[in-house]
Design a protein around this motif. Structure first.
Motif, PDB file in Angstrom:
ATOM      1  N   ILE A  79     -20.909 -71.819  12.953  1.00 58.01           N
ATOM      2  CA  ILE A  79     -21.220 -70.690  13.825  1.00 58.01           C
ATOM      3  C   ILE A  79     -22.717 -70.379  13.838  1.00 58.01           C
ATOM      4  N   LEU A  80     -23.341 -70.429  12.668  1.00 59.25           N
ATOM      5  CA  LEU A  80     -24.720 -69.962  12.535  1.00 59.25           C
ATOM      6  C   LEU A  80     -25.774 -71.000  12.923  1.00 59.25           C
ATOM      7  N   PHE A  81     -25.442 -72.285  12.834  1.00 56.74           N
ATOM      8  CA  PHE A  81     -26.462 -73.313  13.073  1.00 56.74           C
ATOM      9  C   PHE A  81     -27.173 -73.163  14.425  1.00 56.74           C
ATOM     10  N   PRO A  82     -26.470 -73.039  15.544  1.00 57.59           N
ATOM     11  CA  PRO A  82     -27.170 -72.938  16.837  1.00 57.59           C
ATOM     12  C   PRO A  82     -28.106 -71.735  16.920  1.00 57.59           C
ATOM     13  N   ALA A  83     -27.642 -70.588  16.400  1.00 56.14           N
ATOM     14  CA  ALA A  83     -28.458 -69.371  16.477  1.00 56.14           C
ATOM     15  C   ALA A  83     -29.719 -69.501  15.625  1.00 56.14           C
ATOM     16  N   TYR A  84     -29.572 -69.998  14.414  1.00 51.48           N
ATOM     17  CA  TYR A  84     -30.734 -70.121  13.522  1.00 51.48           C
ATOM     18  C   TYR A  84     -31.694 -71.201  14.005  1.00 51.48           C
ATOM     19  N   LYS A  85     -31.157 -72.256  14.598  1.00 48.65           N
ATOM     20  CA  LYS A  85     -32.024 -73.304  15.137  1.00 48.65           C
ATOM     21  C   LYS A  85     -32.855 -72.757  16.286  1.00 48.65           C
ATOM     22  N   LEU A  86     -32.256 -71.894  17.101  1.00 47.60           N
ATOM     23  CA  LEU A  86     -32.964 -71.287  18.227  1.00 47.60           C
ATOM     24  C   LEU A  86     -33.989 -70.260  17.758  1.00 47.60           C
ATOM     25  N   LEU A  87     -33.601 -69.416  16.806  1.00 51.07           N
ATOM     26  CA  LEU A  87     -34.470 -68.330  16.370  1.00 51.07           C
ATOM     27  C   LEU A  87     -35.626 -68.804  15.487  1.00 51.07           C
ATOM     28  N   TYR A  88     -35.324 -69.727  14.569  1.00 47.49           N
ATOM     29  CA  TYR A  88     -36.342 -70.143  13.595  1.00 47.49           C
ATOM     30  C   TYR A  88     -36.935 -71.514  13.889  1.00 47.49           C
ATOM     31  N   ARG A  89     -36.317 -72.259  14.829  1.00 49.28           N
ATOM     32  CA  ARG A  89     -36.809 -73.602  15.170  1.00 49.28           C
ATOM     33  C   ARG A  89     -37.106 -74.397  13.894  1.00 49.28           C
ATOM     34  N   PHE A  90     -36.203 -74.279  12.944  1.00 52.17           N
ATOM     35  CA  PHE A  90     -36.484 -74.846  11.630  1.00 52.17           C
ATOM     36  C   PHE A  90     -36.381 -76.372  11.613  1.00 52.17           C
ATOM     37  N   LYS A  91     -37.240 -76.939  10.798  1.00 53.99           N
ATOM     38  CA  LYS A  91     -37.311 -78.381  10.604  1.00 53.99           C
ATOM     39  C   LYS A  91     -37.054 -78.672   9.128  1.00 53.99           C
ATOM     40  N   VAL A  92     -36.273 -79.704   8.864  1.00 54.25           N
ATOM     41  CA  VAL A  92     -35.960 -80.075   7.478  1.00 54.25           C
ATOM     42  C   VAL A  92     -36.691 -81.368   7.131  1.00 54.25           C
ATOM     43  N   LYS A  93     -37.429 -81.339   6.038  1.00 55.44           N
ATOM     44  CA  LYS A  93     -38.171 -82.511   5.588  1.00 55.44           C
ATOM     45  C   LYS A  93     -37.582 -83.034   4.274  1.00 55.44           C
ATOM     46  N   ASN A  94     -37.541 -84.354   4.179  1.00 53.87           N
ATOM     47  CA  ASN A  94     -37.026 -85.036   2.979  1.00 53.87           C
ATOM     48  C   ASN A  94     -35.552 -84.722   2.758  1.00 53.87           C
ATOM     49  N   LYS A  95     -34.817 -84.618   3.843  1.00 55.30           N
ATOM     50  CA  LYS A  95     -33.394 -84.310   3.757  1.00 55.30           C
ATOM     51  C   LYS A  95     -32.652 -85.461   3.076  1.00 55.30           C
ATOM     52  N   GLY A  96     -31.663 -85.124   2.273  1.00 50.02           N
ATOM     53  CA  GLY A  96     -30.853 -86.139   1.619  1.00 50.02           C
ATOM     54  C   GLY A  96     -31.276 -86.483   0.212  1.00 50.02           C
ATOM     55  N   VAL A  97     -32.287 -85.772  -0.339  1.00 51.54           N
ATOM     56  CA  VAL A  97     -32.733 -86.093  -1.703  1.00 51.54           C
ATOM     57  C   VAL A  97     -31.815 -85.505  -2.771  1.00 51.54           C
ATOM     58  N   ILE A  98     -31.055 -84.469  -2.408  1.00 56.47           N
ATOM     59  CA  ILE A  98     -30.130 -83.899  -3.387  1.00 56.47           C
ATOM     60  C   ILE A  98     -29.009 -84.910  -3.626  1.00 56.47           C
ATOM     61  N   PRO A  99     -28.759 -85.272  -4.887  1.00 56.36           N
ATOM     62  CA  PRO A  99     -27.676 -86.226  -5.180  1.00 56.36           C
ATOM     63  C   PRO A  99     -26.368 -85.798  -4.520  1.00 56.36           C
ATOM     64  N   THR A 100     -25.592 -86.764  -4.063  1.00 54.82           N
ATOM     65  CA  THR A 100     -24.379 -86.458  -3.316  1.00 54.82           C
ATOM     66  C   THR A 100     -23.254 -85.919  -4.193  1.00 54.82           C
ATOM     67  N   GLU A 101     -23.393 -86.056  -5.487  1.00 55.65           N
ATOM     68  CA  GLU A 101     -22.389 -85.506  -6.386  1.00 55.65           C
ATOM     69  C   GLU A 101     -23.028 -85.129  -7.715  1.00 55.65           C
ATOM     70  N   GLY A 102     -22.318 -84.296  -8.477  1.00 56.13           N
ATOM     71  CA  GLY A 102     -22.826 -83.864  -9.778  1.00 56.13           C
ATOM     72  C   GLY A 102     -23.617 -82.574  -9.687  1.00 56.13           C
ATOM     73  N   GLY A 103     -23.759 -81.919 -10.822  1.00 55.74           N
ATOM     74  CA  GLY A 103     -24.481 -80.659 -10.885  1.00 55.74           C
ATOM     75  C   GLY A 103     -25.969 -80.826 -10.635  1.00 55.74           C
ATOM     76  N   VAL A 104     -26.532 -79.950  -9.811  1.00 50.34           N
ATOM     77  CA  VAL A 104     -27.956 -79.971  -9.460  1.00 50.34           C
ATOM     78  C   VAL A 104     -28.434 -78.537  -9.306  1.00 50.34           C
ATOM     79  N   ILE A 105     -29.654 -78.281  -9.758  1.00 54.13           N
ATOM     80  CA  ILE A 105     -30.275 -76.968  -9.566  1.00 54.13           C
ATOM     81  C   ILE A 105     -31.262 -77.076  -8.418  1.00 54.13           C
ATOM     82  N   LEU A 106     -31.042 -76.285  -7.381  1.00 55.37           N
ATOM     83  CA  LEU A 106     -31.973 -76.224  -6.248  1.00 55.37           C
ATOM     84  C   LEU A 106     -32.774 -74.942  -6.388  1.00 55.37           C
TER      85      LEU A 106
END
Length: 209
Positions: free
Chosen positions: A14-41
């Motif tokens: 629901i929120l993705f289209p609205a936030y993309k329009l309002l903040y025009r946000f760009k994600v850099k280096n996407k996918g670096v978080i391991p796909t499984e296991g505990g991680v601190i962001l």
């Protein structure tokens, strides 16, 4: 800690289209978080939109430490709990919140902490708190630094970059089980150093348009 997977997924949809329009946000280096296991962001904190922006930028579901004031309203508190947030008493060395964070990580989830302990009102980076380093020290799991940069921090809706850094292992951070406060301070210096580098790069990019 239980999280309503269906509600979390629906909220992102629901929120993705609205936030993309309002903040025009760009994600850099996407996918670096391991796909499984505990991680601190861990990220800097500029606005109330930050948790949503982070959640929209990462495929894995995120859990959050959130200030206890957000839970005073029973309905709002129930909703954000269902989305994976839990209260922390800022500035009080909240042992219960740290314990909850440990449990979330041991269960193999992504635990998100705003490393400054609150929102920056000026847009500048503030002094980091030791919460994420303490968790990494105790559970011996990696930390992924993340920088949120806005073109204009004074404008509520401003073009934004979400920049994920490479995971930092406890060994890289110099964190050992049962280590002392000096370890935590040094580790936070390393994490903040990575965020500062990303911030400089992204601020220059936003200035260019």
């Amino acid at each position: 800690m239980a999280q309503n997977k269906a509600l979390y997924t629906f909220g992102k949809w629901i929120l993705f289209p609205a936030y993309k329009l309002l903040y025009r946000f760009k994600v850099k280096n996407k996918g670096v978080i391991p796909t499984e296991g505990g991680v601190i962001l861990t990220a800097n904190h500029l606005s109330f939109a930050d948790p949503v922006l982070l959640g929209l930028s990462e495929k894995r579901r995120l859990y959050f430490m959130a200030k206890q004031e957000l839970f005073r309203n029973k309905f709002a508190g129930a909703v954000i709990r269902a989305l994976g947030a839990f209260p922390v008493e800022r500035g009080a060395g909240d042992g219960k919140a740290i314990k909850t964070g440990e449990e979330i990580l041991v269960e193999g989830n992504v635990m998100t902490i705003f490393l400054e302990g609150g929102r920056s009102k000026t847009g500048e980076l503030m002094r980091p708190r030791s919460g994420c380093a303490l968790l990494a020290q105790q559970v011996q799991l990696p930390v992924v630094p993340c920088c949120i940069t806005k073109r204009n921090s004074k404008h509520k809706f401003s073009k934004t970059i979400i920049h994920f850094g490479e995971p930092l292992t406890p060994e890289q951070l110099g964190l050992t089980p049962g280590g002392g406060r000096r370890e935590l301070k040094n580790a936070m210096g390393i994490i903040m150093g990575e965020i500062k580098k990303m911030r400089e790069e992204d601020a220059n990019e936003l200035k260019k348009g």
